[in-house]
Design an enzyme around this catalytic site. Structure first.
Site, short mmCIF file in Angstrom:
data_model
loop_
_atom_site.label_atom_id
_atom_site.label_comp_id
_atom_site.label_asym_id
_atom_site.label_seq_id
_atom_site.Cartn_x
_atom_site.Cartn_y
_atom_site.Cartn_z
N SER A 123 -5.61 22.23 71.12
CA SER A 123 -6.15 23.57 70.91
C SER A 123 -7.62 23.52 70.50
O SER A 123 -8.23 24.55 70.27
CB SER A 123 -5.33 24.31 69.85
OG SER A 123 -5.31 23.54 68.67
N HIS A 182 -24.88 6.38 73.67
CA HIS A 182 -25.21 6.61 75.08
C HIS A 182 -26.38 5.75 75.56
O HIS A 182 -26.28 5.03 76.55
CB HIS A 182 -25.56 8.08 75.31
CG HIS A 182 -24.48 9.03 74.87
ND1 HIS A 182 -23.15 8.76 75.05
CD2 HIS A 182 -24.55 10.26 74.28
CE1 HIS A 182 -22.43 9.78 74.58
NE2 HIS A 182 -23.26 10.70 74.11
#
Lengths: 515, 512
Positions: free
Chosen positions: B26, B260
């Site tokens: 959720s 990253h």
């Protein structure tokens, strides 16, 4: 002093003396290029262009004769240009005729009131009359001095330069004879031998690209390059004018001059300079070194072809050209592997290929690299085509590097694409200069780099004379191929034999067609 | 060895049933990334016909309420596709630390697996949750469902494989990483763990390896002899948008650079692996990445420029500290530029500059390899300025590879001008399937390929590089240099670049 990119000559008067002015070359190349330069302000304000040939014509008749060939520019410009063009008739071997033609020219030169006048002699004539007119000019106008201003007590002549056009002989002997005869009249410093391939944008760019980037030179050698192809393809035949061609053949017409000149620029060692003052001989010295490292071509390394009429009979075969003998064995196609025996290139075949009446019109340099080392292990089961750097000379100038990338999307297979520089899209506004215009500017600027020196020609003929003589002596029959085909299949076999990997699934398309 | 047999590009998992268990279903990540990517795979036929996707979280919802919640985020496909996909999505609520709740959620799943009639069902666990609950739910799953065996087969004879996807952050320094790692390591072995760094799923990052090794022209140049410096850049043209609360605890170095950009660096810099495709290449690649990381000494503060954005002059955007969720006296950097060294034979002396920033002038991520000046060119082209070559790989937006090259200025001049050899994907691969990084990575998980997932030793080495400088910044409360929203970032970053030898070529702009 004027061998630079500036246009110092613009401050002096300029006399251009076009010998053979009524001929095809003058009409189609010389005058249109001079007009091009005129329109772009590369000719001095005080310029006189005098045509000279045997046929009698008035100035106006001559202007009518050349006017239809002048391209670009508006009517006013054409008018202004033609005003500067005059015509005198005379014999090539007559000092008197030449002297008489120069009476008016000298008057005009004086009338300019300028301190200096430069003289450009353009020989748009066959080599058989080089020596007669060269002698007449030398004796009547130029005078004995190297500097070429002995006849002019006032010292007003800036420079005398002489443009001559191919063919420069048809083998070593005939070249030497021509060179000796011309050499007694003019020194190398005055001679500008045109090979118009050296005026092509991409041929000029080859030197800039090789030496102004750090990424090419480290891989520009036998350690990384597998083979190099230099190709010229024409998609039409002799069109009824095969008479001249039949005496020369494709090797003399294209390979021994244009393609080998391109080869020298691809293969040469870095010259001391490729621009700036007096770089011309630095470049030409390196070109000669390459030529002198090439052993004579062997017949076994050649494929010769001659085109037949296509199956539908829509075009004549080569020997059907009425000006060509029925039993002609002159090749209209040749593919040959040359070797350069120096430390950089030993073992790398340079394949020169030229042909008429083929499937397309194209001039290109194709450098095929060796297989990516280790890649067959790192990409198990994948086919990994070799990289190629392609420099497309015509049509549509482009440089592209065939590279393998990951197939976009969910697969990790390498696919071949390219890093592309298509001039049409990257330089849409660039001034599109004809090779002749560019070369004439070089002459006006005194830059000889793009002109062929005598020792280059000597070395080039050494490479081709033995095989040319053998072809003629043994009457080697060329392999027949269809008009509009890729040429004899044996040529592809020769390529494969020397190590070229053909990548059938790949085809380069200009980026505009990809959108 | 189930893992081995499926570690390839084939989709043999399609023949088995598949249960996907999305933990934190959720939450934001599940809604925005996990489910849309699963839908993407579904409509491109990369999910088995017998697939069941069970969402699991604490909040109570019916299946239909849950479907209504995720439905709007599914992109592409027809309404039929969407309906078919949502039919496969169910939802169960439960506590993360409750074995009982997990066990009861799996009752229905087991029934589904049995009903398929297929001999094997594979199970993919997707942790779309913050790391604070990794261990509680990991423990519950392990005990209730997966069982003790490494191979994951103990619990049920019908289970093919169990794989676990987890998301960053993987710690916030060496110590917290080690703690998380020990706890998770006690539950799951490396073979089952797929740590997502979504940069590794980007087309151009995947292409980097293919390009380096399937071409003969790059490798000879790919070293300190020919390369002057390498920049890896991430620029965002917006700020924290009122959601700076989470970011403020991490900062740009942890959020972008340590994961990253450093991952991209390893792929640019690594030695050629034994294999980069085919069976079992994953650890070959990761071994090489670790070697690179272990060759990098910790970053020094002196080699960093830290920045924090201010409101722009016109006041149209808030400053970083103007974000209501950010403390007024925050010294968290929103911009950082730092020089890394790789002390190995290939790279010693070549600075790798990692730069990341929010609220800058543009949105862009790229790798820029600047080559050395062409030797001798100064003498050969007297008086000409000759810019160095650059190979640029643009990761986003608009993927492209281009090599800045000098050519003769077309026309009558002979001066070199800079142009480029260009491969713009939009033009050259116009019809290509544009895959989202998450979609690609989930497919890798289904195929059992771990190459694009971060291994524990990579993380350990990465934290070693950054932990000292991060601790120093925090301990000494180093003030970032302020820069205006929408600017290029602090000027000092350009100075740092210039100091590292980067030549900025102001007149040139890539037009692709």
């Amino acid at each position: 002093m004027q061998a630079d990119e500036s246009c110092g000559y613009l401050n002096s008067a300029l006399t251009i003396f076009v010998v053979g002015a009524s001929g095809d070359l003058a009409k189609k190349k010389t005058y249109p290029s001079l007009f091009d330069l005129f329109c772009h302000s590369f000719l001095p304000e005080k310029t006189a262009i005098c045509g000279y040939a045997r046929s009698k014509k008035t100035d106006d008749e001559f202007r009518d004769h050349i006017a239809p060939y002048l391209k670009g520019g508006d009517e006013d410009e054409k008018h202004a240009f033609l005003d500067k063009c005059t015509y005198c008739s005379g014999k090539y071997d007559s000092e008197d005729d030449v002297r008489e033609a120069f009476v008016g020219i000298q008057q005009w030169e004086e009338s300019t009131g300028l301190r200096y006048v430069n003289r450009l002699f353009y020989f748009a004539i066959p080599p058989s009359v080089f020596v007669p007119i060269g002698t007449s000019l030398k004796n009547a106008v130029i005078g004995p001095s190297e500097k070429g201003n002995a006849d002019d007590a006032s010292g007003r002549i800036g420079w005398n330069r002489l443009i001559i056009e191919k063919p420069f002989g048809k083998d070593s002997d005939s070249f030497e004879k021509l060179s000796q005869d011309m050499g007694t009249l003019y020194s190398e410093n005055h001679l500008y031998r045109i090979d118009h391939y050296l005026g092509k944008e991409m041929v000029k760019n080859l030197m800039t690209m090789r030496h102004s980037n750090s990424i090419f030179e480290p891989i520009w050698n036998r350690n990384y390059i597998s083979n190099i192809q230099i190709t010229f393809k024409e998609d039409f035949g002799t069109k009824g004018r095969g008479g001249y061609f039949d005496g020369y053949g494709i090797i003399r017409d294209i390979i021994q001059n244009h393609l080998i000149q391109v080869l020298t620029i691809v293969a040469m060692e870095p010259p001391l300079a490729v621009s700036g003052e007096n770089y011309s001989n630095h470049v030409r010295n390196e070109k000669v070194k390459v030529l002198e490292s090439i052993p004579p071509v062997e017949l076994d390394d050649c494929v010769l072809g001659q085109y037949l009429a296509p199956e539908d009979g829509s075009e004549p075969g080569y020997v059907d050209d009425p000006s060509v003998p029925d039993d002609s064995i002159t090749p209209t196609f040749a593919s040959m592997a040359l070797k350069i025996n120096n430390p950089r290139w030993e073992g790398v075949p340079f394949v020169l290929k030229a042909g008429k009446a083929l499937n397309e019109r194209k001039g290109e340099v194709r450098i095929q690299f060796q297989r990516s080392p280790g890649a067959s292990k790192m990409f198990p089961g994948e086919k990994i085509p070799a990289n190629e750097l392609v420099i497309r000379l015509q049509p549509d100038e482009a440089v592209y590097m065939k590279v393998n990338v990951k197939e976009p999307g969910l697969r990790t297979t390498p696919v071949t694409s390219e890093l592309d520089l298509t001039y049409k899209s990257s330089f849409p506004d660039a001034f599109h200069v004809d090779a002749y215009s560019r070369l004439i500017i070089d002459v006006l600027r005194g830059s000889q780099a793009a002109f062929v020196r005598d020792d280059e020609l000597r070395a080039a003929w050494k490479i081709f004379t033995p095989i040319l003589e053998r072809i003629e002596r043994e009457k080697i029959s060329p392999i027949k191929y269809d008009y509009g085909s890729r040429g004899p299949r044996e040529s592809d076999e020769l390529l494969a034999r020397v190590g070229f990997k053909y990548h059938a699934e790949y085809e380069w398309r200009p980026p505009s067609s990809k959108l | 060895m189930q893992e081995l047999a499926q570690a390839d590009e084939s989709c043999s998992y399609l023949a088995s049933a598949l249960t996907i268990f999305v933990v934190g279903a959720s939450g934001d990540l599940a809604k925005k990334k996990t489910y849309p990517s699963l839908f993407d795979l579904f409509r491109n036929s990369f999910l088995p016909e017998k697939t069941l996707i069970c969402g699991y979280a604490r909040s109570k919802k019916t299946d239909d309420e849950f479907r209504a919640q995720i439905g709007p985020y599914l992109k592409g496909g027809t309404d039929d596709d969407k309906r078919n996909f949502l039919e496969r999505c169910v939802y169960r609520s439960g506590a993360y630390d409750s074995e009982e709740d997990v066990k009861s959620a799996f009752v229905g799943l087991r029934q589904f697996e049995k009903d398929t009639g297929l001999p094997l069902a594979n199970r993919l666990f997707y942790f779309a949750i913050p790391p604070s609950v990794f261990v509680p739910i990991g423990t519950s799953l392990k005990n209730a469902v997966i069982g003790p065996s490494e191979s994951g087969l103990a619990e049920s004879e019908g289970v093919g494989w169990n794989r676990l996807i987890i998301e960053k952050p993987f710690g916030k320094d060496s110590e917290s990483f080690e703690l998380l790692h020990q706890n998770m390591g006690a539950l799951y072995s490396e073979d089952h763990l797929y740590r997502i760094d979504h940069y590794l799923g980007k087309e151009m990052v995947k292409n980097l390896m293919t390009m380096r090794y399937s071409n003969a022209i790059f490798e000879p140049l790919w070293n300190r002899n020919h390369i002057s410096n390498i920049q890896i850049t991430f620029k965002e043209n917006f700020g924290t948008k009122g959601r700076g609360g989470y970011f403020d605890g991490y900062g740009i170095i942890r959020d972008i650079i340590q994961n990253h950009l450093l991952q991209v660096l390893t792929i640019v810099a690594m030695e050629p692996p034994v294999a980069i495709s085919g069976e079992n290449y994953s650890n070959h690649v990761r071994n090489e990445k670790v070697k690179v990381l272990e060759s990098i000494p910790p970053v020094q503060l002196e080699d960093c420029v830290l920045g924090q954005y201010l409101a722009p002059e016109d006041g149209s955007e808030p400053a970083y500290v103007g974000d209501p969720t950010v403390p007024d006296d925050s010294v968290t950097p929103t911009f950082a530029s730092m020089v890394l060294r790789i002390n190995n034979p290939r790279w010693e002396g070549v600075p790798f500059i990692l730069k990341a920033g929010k609220a800058l002038n543009e949105r862009k991520a790229e790798v820029r390899i600047q080559f050395k000046q062409p030797p001798g060119a100064k003498a050969m082209f007297p008086g000409e300025g000759i810019p160095p070559n650059e190979l640029v790989m643009r990761l986003q937006p608009d993927e492209a590879v281009y090599m800045k090259v000098n050519v003769k200025e077309p026309g009558l001049k002979t001066s070199p001008v800079t142009s480029e050899l260009d491969l713009t994907y939009k033009k050259s691969f116009a019809g290509a399937f544009n895959v989202d990084a998450y979609t690609r990575l989930i497919l890798d998980v289904l195929r059992g390929s771990q190459a694009a997932f971060v291994r524990d030793d990579e993380l350990r080495a990465a934290w070693k590089i950054f932990t000292p400088v991060l601790h120093r910044i925090e301990r000494e409360k180093i003030r970032p240099i302020t820069y205006a929203y929408g600017s290029r970032g602090p000027e000092e970053a350009d100075t740092l670049l210039a100091k590292m030898g980067f030549k900025y070529h102001a007149d040139y702009k890539w037009s692709g």
